[in-house]
Scaffold this motif. Sequence first.
Motif, PDB file in Angstrom:
ATOM      1  N   PHE A 169       0.808  -1.218   0.000  1.00  0.00           N
ATOM      2  CA  PHE A 169       0.000   0.000   0.000  1.00  0.00           C
ATOM      3  C   PHE A 169       0.840   1.267   0.000  1.00  0.00           C
ATOM      4  N   LEU A 170       2.106   1.159   0.370  1.00  0.00           N
ATOM      5  CA  LEU A 170       2.997   2.311   0.254  1.00  0.00           C
ATOM      6  C   LEU A 170       3.504   2.488  -1.176  1.00  0.00           C
ATOM      7  N   ALA A 171       3.844   1.385  -1.830  1.00  0.00           N
ATOM      8  CA  ALA A 171       4.488   1.463  -3.144  1.00  0.00           C
ATOM      9  C   ALA A 171       3.505   1.565  -4.303  1.00  0.00           C
ATOM     10  N   ALA A 172       2.364   0.903  -4.192  1.00  0.00           N
ATOM     11  CA  ALA A 172       1.459   0.780  -5.335  1.00  0.00           C
ATOM     12  C   ALA A 172       1.040   2.117  -5.946  1.00  0.00           C
ATOM     13  N   PRO A 173       0.568   3.101  -5.181  1.00  0.00           N
ATOM     14  CA  PRO A 173       0.115   4.335  -5.845  1.00  0.00           C
ATOM     15  C   PRO A 173       1.224   5.060  -6.593  1.00  0.00           C
ATOM     16  N   MET A 174       2.445   5.005  -6.080  1.00  0.00           N
ATOM     17  CA  MET A 174       3.556   5.667  -6.762  1.00  0.00           C
ATOM     18  C   MET A 174       3.879   4.968  -8.084  1.00  0.00           C
ATOM     19  N   VAL A 175       3.897   3.633  -8.047  1.00  0.00           N
ATOM     20  CA  VAL A 175       4.214   2.868  -9.263  1.00  0.00           C
ATOM     21  C   VAL A 175       3.107   3.039 -10.297  1.00  0.00           C
ATOM     22  N   TYR A 176       1.842   2.917  -9.879  1.00  0.00           N
ATOM     23  CA  TYR A 176       0.730   3.044 -10.817  1.00  0.00           C
ATOM     24  C   TYR A 176       0.692   4.428 -11.471  1.00  0.00           C
ATOM     25  N   ALA A 177       0.947   5.460 -10.684  1.00  0.00           N
ATOM     26  CA  ALA A 177       0.916   6.812 -11.237  1.00  0.00           C
ATOM     27  C   ALA A 177       2.047   7.021 -12.236  1.00  0.00           C
ATOM     28  N   ALA A 178       3.243   6.552 -11.910  1.00  0.00           N
ATOM     29  CA  ALA A 178       4.384   6.699 -12.826  1.00  0.00           C
ATOM     30  C   ALA A 178       4.136   5.945 -14.122  1.00  0.00           C
ATOM     31  N   ILE A 179       3.581   4.765 -14.013  1.00  0.00           N
ATOM     32  CA  ILE A 179       3.282   3.973 -15.209  1.00  0.00           C
ATOM     33  C   ILE A 179       2.231   4.681 -16.063  1.00  0.00           C
ATOM     34  N   GLY A 180       1.196   5.207 -15.425  1.00  0.00           N
ATOM     35  CA  GLY A 180       0.153   5.900 -16.178  1.00  0.00           C
ATOM     36  C   GLY A 180       0.690   7.099 -16.931  1.00  0.00           C
ATOM     37  N   ARG A 181       1.560   7.855 -16.295  1.00  0.00           N
ATOM     38  CA  ARG A 181       2.116   9.048 -16.949  1.00  0.00           C
ATOM     39  C   ARG A 181       2.924   8.676 -18.186  1.00  0.00           C
ATOM     40  N   ASP A 187      -3.815  12.341 -22.188  1.00  0.00           N
ATOM     41  CA  ASP A 187      -4.032  13.348 -21.147  1.00  0.00           C
ATOM     42  C   ASP A 187      -3.329  12.900 -19.862  1.00  0.00           C
ATOM     43  N   GLU A 188      -2.124  13.384 -19.638  1.00  0.00           N
ATOM     44  CA  GLU A 188      -1.318  12.956 -18.494  1.00  0.00           C
ATOM     45  C   GLU A 188      -1.956  13.383 -17.178  1.00  0.00           C
ATOM     46  N   ALA A 189      -2.479  14.595 -17.108  1.00  0.00           N
ATOM     47  CA  ALA A 189      -3.095  15.069 -15.868  1.00  0.00           C
ATOM     48  C   ALA A 189      -4.301  14.208 -15.494  1.00  0.00           C
ATOM     49  N   ALA A 190      -5.087  13.837 -16.509  1.00  0.00           N
ATOM     50  CA  ALA A 190      -6.275  13.018 -16.247  1.00  0.00           C
ATOM     51  C   ALA A 190      -5.888  11.626 -15.764  1.00  0.00           C
ATOM     52  N   ILE A 191      -4.860  11.050 -16.361  1.00  0.00           N
ATOM     53  CA  ILE A 191      -4.483   9.692 -15.972  1.00  0.00           C
ATOM     54  C   ILE A 191      -3.986   9.658 -14.535  1.00  0.00           C
ATOM     55  N   VAL A 192      -3.268  10.695 -14.111  1.00  0.00           N
ATOM     56  CA  VAL A 192      -2.797  10.746 -12.726  1.00  0.00           C
ATOM     57  C   VAL A 192      -3.990  10.901 -11.782  1.00  0.00           C
ATOM     58  N   ARG A 193      -4.913  11.758 -12.139  1.00  0.00           N
ATOM     59  CA  ARG A 193      -6.097  11.971 -11.297  1.00  0.00           C
ATOM     60  C   ARG A 193      -6.906  10.676 -11.162  1.00  0.00           C
ATOM     61  N   ILE A 194      -7.115   9.995 -12.270  1.00  0.00           N
ATOM     62  CA  ILE A 194      -7.889   8.749 -12.245  1.00  0.00           C
ATOM     63  C   ILE A 194      -7.137   7.660 -11.475  1.00  0.00           C
ATOM     64  N   THR A 195      -5.817   7.629 -11.648  1.00  0.00           N
ATOM     65  CA  THR A 195      -5.021   6.628 -10.943  1.00  0.00           C
ATOM     66  C   THR A 195      -5.204   6.743  -9.436  1.00  0.00           C
ATOM     67  N   PHE A 196      -5.154   7.951  -8.920  1.00  0.00           N
ATOM     68  CA  PHE A 196      -5.281   8.114  -7.472  1.00  0.00           C
ATOM     69  C   PHE A 196      -6.711   7.884  -6.995  1.00  0.00           C
ATOM     70  N   ALA A 197      -7.698   8.218  -7.830  1.00  0.00           N
ATOM     71  CA  ALA A 197      -9.088   7.921  -7.472  1.00  0.00           C
ATOM     72  C   ALA A 197      -9.303   6.408  -7.440  1.00  0.00           C
ATOM     73  N   HIS A 198      -8.747   5.717  -8.426  1.00  0.00           N
ATOM     74  CA  HIS A 198      -8.869   4.263  -8.494  1.00  0.00           C
ATOM     75  C   HIS A 198      -8.125   3.629  -7.319  1.00  0.00           C
ATOM     76  N   TRP A 199      -6.984   4.225  -6.990  1.00  0.00           N
ATOM     77  CA  TRP A 199      -6.224   3.700  -5.870  1.00  0.00           C
ATOM     78  C   TRP A 199      -6.978   3.872  -4.556  1.00  0.00           C
TER      79      TRP A 199
END
Length: 249
Positions: free
Chosen positions: A94-106, A207-219
Amino acid sequence: MGNTTLRGSKSSAAPGKSHHKSRLYEDLKHQILTLQLGPDEDLDEPGLCARYGLSRTPVREVFRRLSGEGYVDIREHRGARVAPMNHSTLRHFFLAAPMVYAAIGRLAVHHFTPGQLARLRDTQAQFRQACAAGDVAATVLCNNQFHAIIGEMSGNIYLQAGLSRLLVDHARIGHTFYQSHGARQSRRQELALSQHDQFIDAIAARDEAAIVRITFAHWELSRRNMEMFITLTGLIPDMPHEGAETLSI
């Protein structure tokens, strides 16, 4: 006739063993991801040898491969077991997942190919179908495949390696999420489906900004499910405030 059959069997022996080894690898992955083999469960090496027609050496090779991918834990002189899911592993997840998912999405929004996007859409259709059918195993595997494809889109081998390891526990936690029932859970599942559609739209629009926003909402949705994973087996019926809880989406 008998000699011809014997010669044919000998010539096909090596491919047969390779096939059985590949099947063992895929079967163990599937059983671990869908919790048919639970965390910490010992792997029955002699039983697997007999079932798949393999000697100990190829079975142990499969164990080592699965260990390198995060599915299996090999203990010296004690054999192999399914990778544990305890407080420590969940904390790291739970510490690593949001950082990895967001970087991958970008990265995915900049490097995806049309073929990958088509595969992502197809997987989402299968995911939606599995959810509608109530097929928990298929839902979990489609969800994992969806995120794995986004990992491929990133084109970054370092992040993909981290994602592959995260998806092992993502699936095991997700299995508990998707097997739950009730109106509250149905709303969460619909939200997960909707967010997957938003992932596809954001990637297609680059849309990089959108993917980051969605990633954190999904997370955030996934993070809430951690409580369900921990309490599902006994604590939920004893929580008097459960019925009063509301879902904010």
